[in-house]
Design a protein around this motif. Sequence first.
Motif, PDB file in Angstrom:
ATOM      1  N   ALA A 180      -5.060  -7.008  -4.766  1.00 20.23           N
ATOM      2  CA  ALA A 180      -5.140  -6.268  -3.503  1.00 20.23           C
ATOM      3  C   ALA A 180      -4.065  -6.733  -2.527  1.00 20.23           C
ATOM      4  O   ALA A 180      -3.383  -5.913  -1.897  1.00 20.23           O
ATOM      5  N   ALA A 181      -3.907  -8.045  -2.417  1.00 21.71           N
ATOM      6  CA  ALA A 181      -2.885  -8.583  -1.515  1.00 21.71           C
ATOM      7  C   ALA A 181      -1.495  -8.131  -1.946  1.00 21.71           C
ATOM      8  O   ALA A 181      -0.651  -7.766  -1.112  1.00 21.71           O
ATOM      9  N   GLY A 182      -1.240  -8.137  -3.260  1.00 19.44           N
ATOM     10  CA  GLY A 182       0.059  -7.707  -3.764  1.00 19.44           C
ATOM     11  C   GLY A 182       0.369  -6.265  -3.414  1.00 19.44           C
ATOM     12  O   GLY A 182       1.493  -5.924  -3.031  1.00 19.44           O
ATOM     13  N   LEU A 183      -0.628  -5.390  -3.534  1.00 18.42           N
ATOM     14  CA  LEU A 183      -0.430  -3.977  -3.190  1.00 18.42           C
ATOM     15  C   LEU A 183      -0.150  -3.805  -1.701  1.00 18.42           C
ATOM     16  O   LEU A 183       0.709  -2.994  -1.305  1.00 18.42           O
ATOM     17  N   LEU A 184      -0.858  -4.559  -0.870  1.00 20.02           N
ATOM     18  CA  LEU A 184      -0.637  -4.465   0.573  1.00 20.02           C
ATOM     19  C   LEU A 184       0.739  -5.004   0.948  1.00 20.02           C
ATOM     20  O   LEU A 184       1.456  -4.417   1.769  1.00 20.02           O
ATOM     21  N   PHE A 185       1.129  -6.129   0.348  1.00 16.97           N
ATOM     22  CA  PHE A 185       2.463  -6.663   0.614  1.00 16.97           C
ATOM     23  C   PHE A 185       3.547  -5.719   0.108  1.00 16.97           C
ATOM     24  O   PHE A 185       4.618  -5.612   0.711  1.00 16.97           O
ATOM     25  N   ALA A 186       3.276  -5.049  -1.013  1.00 14.77           N
ATOM     26  CA  ALA A 186       4.249  -4.078  -1.528  1.00 14.77           C
ATOM     27  C   ALA A 186       4.459  -2.958  -0.518  1.00 14.77           C
ATOM     28  O   ALA A 186       5.594  -2.527  -0.270  1.00 14.77           O
ATOM     29  N   ASP A 187       3.353  -2.461   0.072  1.00 14.71           N
ATOM     30  CA  ASP A 187       3.478  -1.448   1.124  1.00 14.71           C
ATOM     31  C   ASP A 187       4.273  -1.990   2.303  1.00 14.71           C
ATOM     32  O   ASP A 187       5.095  -1.281   2.903  1.00 14.71           O
ATOM     33  N   GLY A 188       4.031  -3.251   2.648  1.00 18.85           N
ATOM     34  CA  GLY A 188       4.779  -3.859   3.739  1.00 18.85           C
ATOM     35  C   GLY A 188       6.251  -3.971   3.429  1.00 18.85           C
ATOM     36  O   GLY A 188       7.106  -3.736   4.294  1.00 18.85           O
ATOM     37  N   ASP A 189       6.590  -4.315   2.172  1.00 18.55           N
ATOM     38  CA  ASP A 189       7.998  -4.435   1.789  1.00 18.55           C
ATOM     39  C   ASP A 189       8.702  -3.085   1.809  1.00 18.55           C
ATOM     40  O   ASP A 189       9.859  -2.980   2.239  1.00 18.55           O
ATOM     41  N   ILE A 190       8.016  -2.051   1.326  1.00 16.13           N
ATOM     42  CA  ILE A 190       8.600  -0.706   1.377  1.00 16.13           C
ATOM     43  C   ILE A 190       8.811  -0.281   2.834  1.00 16.13           C
ATOM     44  O   ILE A 190       9.853   0.296   3.186  1.00 16.13           O
ATOM     45  N   SER A 191       7.842  -0.599   3.685  1.00 11.39           N
ATOM     46  CA  SER A 191       7.966  -0.287   5.108  1.00 11.39           C
ATOM     47  C   SER A 191       9.125  -1.059   5.728  1.00 11.39           C
ATOM     48  O   SER A 191       9.860  -0.534   6.578  1.00 11.39           O
ATOM     49  N   ALA A 192       9.308  -2.320   5.306  1.00 14.83           N
ATOM     50  CA  ALA A 192      10.408  -3.127   5.831  1.00 14.83           C
ATOM     51  C   ALA A 192      11.759  -2.515   5.475  1.00 14.83           C
ATOM     52  O   ALA A 192      12.697  -2.544   6.275  1.00 14.83           O
ATOM     53  N   LYS A 193      11.863  -1.960   4.258  1.00 16.35           N
ATOM     54  CA  LYS A 193      13.105  -1.295   3.862  1.00 16.35           C
ATOM     55  C   LYS A 193      13.376  -0.095   4.759  1.00 16.35           C
ATOM     56  O   LYS A 193      14.519   0.140   5.190  1.00 16.35           O
ATOM     57  N   LEU A 194      12.327   0.664   5.080  1.00 16.74           N
ATOM     58  CA  LEU A 194      12.487   1.816   5.964  1.00 16.74           C
ATOM     59  C   LEU A 194      12.911   1.370   7.358  1.00 16.74           C
ATOM     60  O   LEU A 194      13.807   1.967   7.971  1.00 16.74           O
ATOM     61  N   VAL A 195      12.280   0.314   7.867  1.00 16.36           N
ATOM     62  CA  VAL A 195      12.607  -0.181   9.210  1.00 16.36           C
ATOM     63  C   VAL A 195      14.040  -0.698   9.260  1.00 16.36           C
ATOM     64  O   VAL A 195      14.751  -0.500  10.250  1.00 16.36           O
ATOM     65  N   VAL A 227      14.340  -9.494   5.110  1.00 16.46           N
ATOM     66  CA  VAL A 227      14.661  -8.279   5.860  1.00 16.46           C
ATOM     67  C   VAL A 227      16.175  -8.120   5.992  1.00 16.46           C
ATOM     68  O   VAL A 227      16.712  -7.018   5.877  1.00 16.46           O
ATOM     69  N   ALA A 228      16.866  -9.237   6.225  1.00 13.18           N
ATOM     70  CA  ALA A 228      18.328  -9.178   6.299  1.00 13.18           C
ATOM     71  C   ALA A 228      18.913  -8.711   4.970  1.00 13.18           C
ATOM     72  O   ALA A 228      19.876  -7.938   4.936  1.00 13.18           O
ATOM     73  N   ALA A 229      18.321  -9.177   3.861  1.00 14.02           N
ATOM     74  CA  ALA A 229      18.799  -8.767   2.538  1.00 14.02           C
ATOM     75  C   ALA A 229      18.608  -7.274   2.320  1.00 14.02           C
ATOM     76  O   ALA A 229      19.439  -6.616   1.682  1.00 14.02           O
ATOM     77  N   LEU A 230      17.513  -6.722   2.853  1.00 13.76           N
ATOM     78  CA  LEU A 230      17.239  -5.297   2.680  1.00 13.76           C
ATOM     79  C   LEU A 230      18.295  -4.425   3.348  1.00 13.76           C
ATOM     80  O   LEU A 230      18.496  -3.273   2.958  1.00 13.76           O
ATOM     81  N   ARG A 231      18.946  -4.955   4.365  1.00 11.12           N
ATOM     82  CA  ARG A 231      20.010  -4.191   5.024  1.00 11.12           C
ATOM     83  C   ARG A 231      21.295  -4.197   4.199  1.00 11.12           C
ATOM     84  O   ARG A 231      22.188  -3.390   4.441  1.00 11.12           O
ATOM     85  N   LEU A 232      21.372  -5.102   3.229  1.00  8.96           N
ATOM     86  CA  LEU A 232      22.604  -5.257   2.457  1.00  8.96           C
ATOM     87  C   LEU A 232      22.521  -4.694   1.047  1.00  8.96           C
ATOM     88  O   LEU A 232      23.550  -4.439   0.415  1.00  8.96           O
ATOM     89  N   ALA A 233      21.305  -4.528   0.527  1.00 11.16           N
ATOM     90  CA  ALA A 233      21.164  -4.133  -0.877  1.00 11.16           C
ATOM     91  C   ALA A 233      19.951  -3.236  -1.062  1.00 11.16           C
ATOM     92  O   ALA A 233      19.042  -3.227  -0.223  1.00 11.16           O
ATOM     93  N   PRO A 234      19.902  -2.474  -2.154  1.00 10.96           N
ATOM     94  CA  PRO A 234      18.750  -1.619  -2.447  1.00 10.96           C
ATOM     95  C   PRO A 234      17.470  -2.431  -2.621  1.00 10.96           C
ATOM     96  O   PRO A 234      17.494  -3.608  -2.986  1.00 10.96           O
ATOM     97  N   LEU A 235      16.352  -1.774  -2.382  1.00  9.46           N
ATOM     98  CA  LEU A 235      15.041  -2.415  -2.448  1.00  9.46           C
ATOM     99  C   LEU A 235      14.776  -3.043  -3.810  1.00  9.46           C
ATOM    100  O   LEU A 235      14.278  -4.176  -3.906  1.00  9.46           O
ATOM    101  N   SER A 236      15.087  -2.330  -4.892  1.00  9.54           N
ATOM    102  CA  SER A 236      14.766  -2.837  -6.234  1.00  9.54           C
ATOM    103  C   SER A 236      15.495  -4.138  -6.535  1.00  9.54           C
ATOM    104  O   SER A 236      14.938  -5.051  -7.156  1.00  9.54           O
ATOM    105  N   LEU A 237      16.744  -4.258  -6.085  1.00 10.08           N
ATOM    106  CA  LEU A 237      17.501  -5.480  -6.345  1.00 10.08           C
ATOM    107  C   LEU A 237      16.952  -6.655  -5.548  1.00 10.08           C
ATOM    108  O   LEU A 237      16.805  -7.765  -6.070  1.00 10.08           O
TER     109      LEU A 237
END
Length: 267
Positions: free
Chosen positions: A138-153, A37-47
């Motif tokens: 299925a787990a990967g898709l759910l975690f992906a949604d969580g990661d995208i949400s984490a970037k938004l947060v 989460v700290a990394a998401l504040r410093l760099a784009p999601l894809s990186l």
Amino acid sequence: MPPLTPRRPFRSLALLLGNRGWLIGFGTETAGWLVYVAALRLAPLSLVQAVSASGIAVLALFSVHGHPGRLALYERLAVGIALLGLLMLSLSLVGSTPSSHTPQAVAVAVWLGASAGAATAFIVARIRLSRAAALGLAAGLLFADGDISAKLVSSGGIGLLALLSLVACYATGTSVLQAAFQHGSALTAAGIATLVTNAVPIAAGFVLFHEALPPGARGVLQIAAFASIVASAGLLGSSAATRSGSAKPIGERPPASVEVGGQGPTG
């Protein structure tokens, strides 16, 4: 661990909390997620996703207790490809300033909803994949949604509303991944989950957050890096799924004895 079921949540929770190995693993995962989460504040999601995807190489080494020679040739190749991808990613960042933009709310809602719907289909439907592989997807898709949400947060402001989807997706994804572990090997379940968890947010970074590639050769290097890391995870995950389909995991219970909403275990 014994099969867990959502129909007996307190018993299932007690089994998890009473297992020292599970607690250590979950604590380590939580610490890693906070750094993420700290990394998401410093760099784009894809990186950030591309770098975290290299964890598949660590997973492969753990699966053979730190002895690379025990890995099959194509698995060692996959680990090498992942490390090469990280090197190319590092070179692509020299002299560039990565950036991203706030996505449109409707686009985010459609993306998250589609991924969650696909995850539900993999959990409920019986497809021509091993159960561990299907639940890993299925787990990967759910975690992906969580990661995208984490970037938004991590961006604050109205993005904090994504905290709801973050908690829901991570919690559900964790339960589904536990189920996958009880149906197959760790490399099968976590390998495939890692592939999806990182490939989907990398795509979301460009589609939703309008992240731009650096110009010239650095852009080519970055594309090659993304492709290498995702290909590595896919190679390990698919090879593990093939093995799990031909060999029943030691200690696996008959399918009728476990449940996940009537489909399998949750732990």
